[in-house]
Write a protein that holds these residues in place. Structure first.
Motif, PDB file in Angstrom:
ATOM      1  N   PRO A 113       0.813  -1.232   0.000  1.00  0.00           N
ATOM      2  CA  PRO A 113       0.000   0.000   0.000  1.00  0.00           C
ATOM      3  C   PRO A 113       0.844   1.280   0.000  1.00  0.00           C
ATOM      4  O   PRO A 113       0.455   2.266  -0.621  1.00  0.00           O
ATOM      5  CB  PRO A 113      -0.816  -0.103   1.277  1.00  0.00           C
ATOM      6  N   ASN A 114       2.014   1.268   0.662  1.00  0.00           N
ATOM      7  CA  ASN A 114       2.774   2.526   0.708  1.00  0.00           C
ATOM      8  C   ASN A 114       3.265   2.961  -0.684  1.00  0.00           C
ATOM      9  O   ASN A 114       3.554   4.126  -0.911  1.00  0.00           O
ATOM     10  CB  ASN A 114       3.926   2.456   1.723  1.00  0.00           C
ATOM     11  N   ASN A 115       3.343   1.997  -1.615  1.00  0.00           N
ATOM     12  CA  ASN A 115       3.763   2.369  -2.964  1.00  0.00           C
ATOM     13  C   ASN A 115       2.725   3.221  -3.692  1.00  0.00           C
ATOM     14  O   ASN A 115       3.047   3.894  -4.663  1.00  0.00           O
ATOM     15  CB  ASN A 115       4.088   1.128  -3.792  1.00  0.00           C
ATOM     16  N   GLU A 116       1.490   3.132  -3.213  1.00  0.00           N
ATOM     17  CA  GLU A 116       0.446   3.967  -3.820  1.00  0.00           C
ATOM     18  C   GLU A 116       0.793   5.439  -3.718  1.00  0.00           C
ATOM     19  O   GLU A 116       0.430   6.249  -4.568  1.00  0.00           O
ATOM     20  CB  GLU A 116      -0.903   3.733  -3.124  1.00  0.00           C
ATOM     21  N   ARG A 117       1.531   5.764  -2.659  1.00  0.00           N
ATOM     22  CA  ARG A 117       1.898   7.155  -2.424  1.00  0.00           C
ATOM     23  C   ARG A 117       2.643   7.763  -3.618  1.00  0.00           C
ATOM     24  O   ARG A 117       2.590   8.961  -3.870  1.00  0.00           O
ATOM     25  CB  ARG A 117       2.795   7.212  -1.191  1.00  0.00           C
ATOM     26  N   GLN A 118       3.359   6.887  -4.328  1.00  0.00           N
ATOM     27  CA  GLN A 118       4.137   7.394  -5.461  1.00  0.00           C
ATOM     28  C   GLN A 118       3.244   7.825  -6.621  1.00  0.00           C
ATOM     29  O   GLN A 118       3.711   8.455  -7.556  1.00  0.00           O
ATOM     30  CB  GLN A 118       5.127   6.334  -5.938  1.00  0.00           C
ATOM     31  N   ALA A 119       1.964   7.474  -6.543  1.00  0.00           N
ATOM     32  CA  ALA A 119       1.038   7.881  -7.604  1.00  0.00           C
ATOM     33  C   ALA A 119       0.308   9.177  -7.236  1.00  0.00           C
ATOM     34  O   ALA A 119      -0.569   9.626  -7.952  1.00  0.00           O
ATOM     35  CB  ALA A 119       0.028   6.772  -7.881  1.00  0.00           C
ATOM     36  N   LEU A 120       0.697   9.791  -6.130  1.00  0.00           N
ATOM     37  CA  LEU A 120       0.092  11.076  -5.757  1.00  0.00           C
ATOM     38  C   LEU A 120       0.800  12.189  -6.522  1.00  0.00           C
ATOM     39  O   LEU A 120       2.030  12.294  -6.502  1.00  0.00           O
ATOM     40  CB  LEU A 120       0.240  11.323  -4.256  1.00  0.00           C
ATOM     41  N   VAL A 121       0.004  13.015  -7.204  1.00  0.00           N
ATOM     42  CA  VAL A 121       0.583  14.052  -8.061  1.00  0.00           C
ATOM     43  C   VAL A 121      -0.086  15.378  -7.731  1.00  0.00           C
ATOM     44  O   VAL A 121      -1.312  15.438  -7.598  1.00  0.00           O
ATOM     45  CB  VAL A 121       0.337  13.695  -9.550  1.00  0.00           C
ATOM     46  N   PRO A 122       0.688  16.458  -7.607  1.00  0.00           N
ATOM     47  CA  PRO A 122       0.060  17.764  -7.372  1.00  0.00           C
ATOM     48  C   PRO A 122      -0.880  18.112  -8.531  1.00  0.00           C
ATOM     49  O   PRO A 122      -0.534  17.870  -9.696  1.00  0.00           O
ATOM     50  CB  PRO A 122       1.251  18.732  -7.329  1.00  0.00           C
TER      51      PRO A 122
END
Ligand code: AMP
Ligand code: MG
Length: 412
Positions: A113-122
């Motif tokens: 789940p923590n890898n999802e964070r890498q898909a957060l984009v401004p």
């Protein structure tokens, strides 16, 4: 000129164990399109200090580039901080999420789940895909400034920068064009060199001349600017020609190659081959030669003969010669070069024998005494040097002297 600023993010960069090399590479790229880097910051993985750094950077620079802190863990804060400072929301980008998921699946891993964070984009930013890692980069505009967030590892951020950022920088750099030359000089002392060339380069404010002293060489960097590439090139060529005319064969390149590359190209062209016999450099000459891709075309091999016995049994240096003249002597250096040439079948043999210290020096043969030898089918010769510096530096300078002997004999 546009002003750029680089923020290197990562607490490891504030320790003695890791250095920020990303900014050096980025600066070279930015300069190549006429963008000046006027400030660099290194900041740890700390939200408040990062915010501070980002705010200051955006207050004074046209281009702000960060590296690092885009990974999946708690301390990877780059996206969050830049989003906050630019007043944007972080949105989950489903296309990016899918890409990351596929990347994991293709390697037989399940995405955590923590890898999802890498898909957060401004919001409103462009995602820069990363074929060499999981963290994508980010590009956005804010108040007329360009912001680029790159992952930390050079093998990820360099191709990303060249693909997605360089074209844009070329477009926005307002037509300033640069031409560069890197002249490398070996065998001339610093002050002697400057005496020779200062009257020439001080006549020019464009190109700008920078002189760098390295462990065994001097580099003269010229940067010419103009509104066209061809004019910048002309300016750089004009000053280069004048410097080369003055310095002659002491200059071994005007385009920044390594000494071992220049020698390699010369040997290849002449269809010559080389072998090395090393004592105090412990294989450093061979190591430097084989740094160059394709060196197998001309490098046959090398021997590290550290003891007197090895010099005798492996290279055929006569025992009596070593006893009478000592292992650090011109005769032994030449005999080593002849020995390795004969045993390897190379056209040229080169050798190094010396006292790298800190112990082992005598009045007759003080620390730093080094003989380099060379043998081909016609002659053998040697050169005596007394080198300054610590053990590391003496070994490095000795290896340069051995390489330089090849260049002087065949390539100038
Ligand atoms: P990060 O993207 O922060 O997870 O960084 C991942 C790795 O990239 C680090 O462990 C370093 O090996 C490398 N790295 C990060 N920043 C730099 C830098 N400024 N220069 C060179 N390598 C870096
Ligand atoms: Mg990091």
């Amino acid at each position: 000129m546009l002003k750029a600023e680089i923020i290197a993010i990562g607490s490891e960069l504030l320790t003695p164990y890791r250095s920020d090399t990303n900014s050096l590479w980025l600066t070279q790229r930015l300069n190549s399109v006429g963008i000046d880097v006027h400030q660099k910051t290194i900041v740890g993985d700390d939200e408040a200090r990062m915010e501070d750094a980002v705010k200051s950077a955006l207050s004074r620079s046209d281009v702000v580039i960060s590296t690092g802190g885009l990974g999946p863990t708690e301390d990877d804060l780059t996206r969050k901080v830049f989003a906050r400072v630019t007043g944007r929301q972080l949105l989950l980008d489903y296309a990016v999420l899918e890409e990351i998921r596929e990347r994991f699946a293709s390697r037989g891993y399940k995405m955590t789940p923590n890898n999802e964070r890498q898909a957060l984009v401004p919001a409103g930013a462009t995602v820069l895909s990363n074929p060499n890692g999981s963290a994508p980069g980010v590009k956005m505009e804010h108040d007329g400034r360009l912001i680029v967030l790159l992952p930390g590892p050079p093998r990820e951020n360099q191709p990303m920068f060249d693909t997605f950022v360089m074209p844009e920088l070329e477009r926005i750099s307002r037509g300033v064009r640069l031409a560069r030359r890197v002249l490398k000089v070996t065998g001339l002392g610093e002050s002697h060199l400057d005496d020779l060339i200062a009257p020439i380069y001080t006549e020019y404010s464009n190109p700008v001349t920078t002189i760098l002293f390295t462990d065994s060489e001097v580099e003269i960097h010229l940067t010419a600017t103009s509104d066209s590439y061809s004019r910048a090139e002309e300016l750089a060529t004009e000053l280069t020609d004048k410097l080369v005319e003055k310095l002659g064969y002491y200059v071994y390149t005007t385009t920044g190659e390594l000494l071992e590359e220049v020698i390699g190209a010369g040997l290849r062209k002449r269809e010559m081959t080389l072998a090395t016999a090393e004592s105090c450099t412990g294989g450093l000459v061979a190591e430097r030669i084989t740094r160059v891709p394709g060196s197998s075309d001309y490098f046959v091999g090398g021997m590290v003969t550290y003891s007197n016995d090895a010099k005798n049994s492996l290279l055929g240096v006569p025992k009596e010669m070593i006893e009478e003249l000592g292992p650090v002597s011109g005769e032994v250096a030449e005999a080593m070069a002849r020995g390795v040439r004969q045993r390897s079948g190379a056209t040229v043999g080169i050798s190094v024998t010396g006292v790298a210290g800190p112990g082992g020096g005598t009045d007759a043969v003080p620390v730093g005494t080094v003989y380099v030898g060379l043998a081909d089918d016609v002659v053998s010769g040697n050169r005596r040097l007394v080198l300054g510096g610590d053990r590391h530096l003496i070994r490095w300078r000795a290896s340069t002297a051995a390489l330089e002997m090849v260049r002087r004999r065949y390539l100038v």
